[in-house]
Design a protein around this motif. Structure first.
Motif, short mmCIF file in Angstrom:
data_model
loop_
_atom_site.label_atom_id
_atom_site.label_comp_id
_atom_site.label_asym_id
_atom_site.label_seq_id
_atom_site.Cartn_x
_atom_site.Cartn_y
_atom_site.Cartn_z
N PRO A 16 -13.43 3.55 1.62
CA PRO A 16 -13.56 3.46 0.16
C PRO A 16 -13.26 4.76 -0.57
O PRO A 16 -12.75 4.72 -1.69
CB PRO A 16 -15.00 3.00 -0.06
N ARG A 19 -9.58 4.80 -0.86
CA ARG A 19 -9.15 3.70 -1.73
C ARG A 19 -9.37 4.07 -3.21
O ARG A 19 -8.52 3.81 -4.05
CB ARG A 19 -9.93 2.45 -1.37
N GLU A 22 -6.79 6.64 -4.20
CA GLU A 22 -5.50 5.96 -4.40
C GLU A 22 -5.49 5.21 -5.72
O GLU A 22 -4.46 5.15 -6.41
CB GLU A 22 -5.23 5.00 -3.24
N GLU A 79 -6.19 -3.89 -7.72
CA GLU A 79 -7.16 -4.40 -6.75
C GLU A 79 -6.46 -5.23 -5.67
O GLU A 79 -6.73 -5.07 -4.48
CB GLU A 79 -8.19 -5.30 -7.44
N ALA A 82 -4.68 -3.31 -3.16
CA ALA A 82 -5.61 -2.59 -2.27
C ALA A 82 -6.29 -3.54 -1.28
O ALA A 82 -7.19 -3.12 -0.56
CB ALA A 82 -6.65 -1.85 -3.10
N ARG A 84 -7.92 -6.46 -2.11
CA ARG A 84 -9.05 -7.20 -2.68
C ARG A 84 -8.68 -8.67 -2.82
O ARG A 84 -7.64 -9.02 -3.38
CB ARG A 84 -9.40 -6.63 -4.06
N THR A 95 -12.87 -4.18 -1.04
CA THR A 95 -12.07 -2.99 -0.77
C THR A 95 -11.98 -2.13 -2.01
O THR A 95 -12.02 -0.90 -1.93
CB THR A 95 -10.66 -3.36 -0.31
N LEU A 96 -11.82 -2.77 -3.17
CA LEU A 96 -11.69 -2.04 -4.43
C LEU A 96 -12.12 -2.93 -5.58
O LEU A 96 -11.77 -4.11 -5.62
CB LEU A 96 -10.23 -1.59 -4.64
#
Length: 164
Positions: A16, A19, A22, A79, A82, A84, A95-96
């Motif tokens: 995380p 993430r 990023e 999202e 990433a 999600r 994840t995000l």
């Protein structure tokens, strides 16, 4: 014309911290948008569904020419990229997570978009990073971020040191 918007960032799956970093870059790469400030990262306990790993949370102040709906769609796309998946489980692991907290001084309450974010005043993991960016920031209809933060218990949230 550019508007100051604030976005909450968080996640607790995979890496995380990476993430969220990023996601800061992805926000800065949006058309007609620049990240002007970014908060520290915070380690925070889960909210709602507590049987899951702690979260990494942060906030970003953006200057954007995107309208609030276009910005919200861009957040959902970041999202998705990433990893999600929105499976309908509220407050579960992810994840995000990117939430549009504020968009100038606008108040919007429409399907798919509520600004200011409806639970902003309840969440230490949102208010702590926001207070770091601008403690005097006014949340329309609710008050200043620093005053809202004084009304809740933020003791379980820990600011992480910057990466070395």
């Amino acid at each position: 014309m550019s508007v100051r918007a604030y976005v909450a960032l968080g996640g607790n799956q995979g890496d995380p911290q990476a993430r969220v970093r990023e996601a800061f870059a992805a926000l800065d790469a949006l058309p007609d948008t620049r990240v002007r400030k970014r908060s520290s990262l915070y380690l925070t306990p889960p909210w709602g569904v507590t049987d899951q790993p702690d979260f990494i949370n942060a906030a970003a102040a953006l200057d954007t020419a995107l309208d609030p709906w276009a910005l919200m769609q861009a957040l959902l796309e970041i999202e998705r990229q990433a990893g999600r998946t929105r499976d309908g489980q509220r407050w579960g692991p992810r994840t995000l997570d990117l939430d549009l907290l504020l968009y100038g001084d606008r108040v919007i309450d429409e399907p798919g978009l509520s600004v200011p974010h409806p639970r902003i005043a309840e969440r230490a993991f949102v208010l702590l990073p926001l207070a770091e960016l601008d403690p005097a920031l006014d949340v329309p209809g609710q008050g200043r971020v620093d005053a809202l933060l004084k009304k809740i218990d933020a003791s379980a949230c820990k600011r992480l040191p910057p990466p070395t």
